[in-house]
Design an enzyme around this catalytic site. Structure first.
Site, short mmCIF file in Angstrom:
data_model
loop_
_atom_site.label_atom_id
_atom_site.label_comp_id
_atom_site.label_asym_id
_atom_site.label_seq_id
_atom_site.Cartn_x
_atom_site.Cartn_y
_atom_site.Cartn_z
N LYS A 108 -49.84 7.06 -29.48
CA LYS A 108 -49.67 6.45 -28.16
C LYS A 108 -49.11 7.45 -27.17
O LYS A 108 -49.51 7.49 -26.00
CB LYS A 108 -48.75 5.23 -28.27
CG LYS A 108 -49.37 4.03 -28.96
CD LYS A 108 -48.42 2.84 -28.96
CE LYS A 108 -49.07 1.61 -29.55
NZ LYS A 108 -48.19 0.43 -29.51
N ALA A 138 -43.19 3.59 -27.69
CA ALA A 138 -42.56 2.95 -28.85
C ALA A 138 -43.57 2.02 -29.51
O ALA A 138 -44.53 1.57 -28.88
CB ALA A 138 -41.32 2.16 -28.42
N ASP A 139 -43.32 1.75 -30.78
CA ASP A 139 -44.16 0.79 -31.50
C ASP A 139 -43.28 0.09 -32.53
O ASP A 139 -42.41 0.71 -33.14
CB ASP A 139 -45.33 1.48 -32.20
CG ASP A 139 -46.32 0.47 -32.77
OD1 ASP A 139 -47.00 -0.19 -31.95
OD2 ASP A 139 -46.41 0.33 -34.00
N THR A 140 -43.51 -1.20 -32.68
CA THR A 140 -42.71 -2.02 -33.61
C THR A 140 -43.63 -2.64 -34.65
O THR A 140 -44.72 -3.13 -34.31
CB THR A 140 -41.97 -3.14 -32.85
OG1 THR A 140 -41.10 -2.54 -31.88
CG2 THR A 140 -41.15 -3.99 -33.80
#
Length: 200
Positions: free
Chosen positions: A59, A80-82
């Site tokens: 990303k 960010a990624d969750t």
């Protein structure tokens, strides 16, 4: 020192969390012709921590290209990624309401991990971190699960729930970073930003 950063995320929660720690930011969102969702595809039996870090890096790569392509002023870019995982199984965003019900049935009554990776780039320098938290959802009846899914809140959220929303009524315990479970661990994020000269 940087006066602002770019947030390459559509999540209103991440924007609110940056506001909370006083970080001025502008959105740097994917254009309609970018296939941003495909970046979240799981590669085989990928370990959750490796997965979330890899996706965040992809990303950020895409966001840096976007910054250059649009000729925008230079500033740090944050991605960010969750992801939610039950053991080694990665539970991403539900495809539909049926999928959301399936995920919540799996999670109810069990402990699970929530991993959020953060990556920031300024010029050629990139820094990153992964926050790990544990959440336990109480047992839920089919009626409770269906009622929650009917609110629409699970859609677009990893694991089919949002800790800051109505699901909070079913969360027994949290161990780790509340903001990380929301989607942006503020302690780690602030440390990364300070290392790149951002005020926070």
């Amino acid at each position: 020192m940087s006066d602002f950063i770019y947030l390459a995320s559509q999540s209103p929660r991440r924007s609110q969390l940056l506001d909370q720690i006083g970080v001025a930011h502008k959105l740097l969102l994917a254009s309609p012709d970018e296939d941003a969702e495909s970046l979240e595809n799981v590669h085989g039996a990928e370990a959750p921590a490796r997965y979330v870090a890899r996706v965040t890096g992809l990303k950020l790569d895409a966001a840096m290209q976007r910054l250059t392509r649009q000729g925008l002023p230079a500033a740090p870019v944050l991605c960010a990624d969750t992801t939610v995982c039950l053991g080694p199984e990665i539970l991403g965003k539900p495809a539909n309401e049926v999928d959301a019900v399936r995920m919540l049935r799996r999670l109810a009554g069990h402990n699970h991990r929530v991993l959020t990776a953060v990556a920031v780039q300024k010029g050629a320098k990139r820094v990153s971190a992964v926050s790990e938290s544990w959440v336990r959802l109480a047992p839920m009846t089919p009626a409770q699960i269906n009622a929650y899914v009917a609110t629409g809140e699970p859609m677009g959220k990893a694991g089919a729930y949002g800790v800051q929303g109505r699901a909070a009524a079913h969360i027994e315990t949290i161990r780790g970073s509340y903001s990380g479970i929301m989607g942006l661990p503020l302690f780690e994020t602030a440390a990364l930003l300070r290392s790149l000269g951002v005020r926070c």
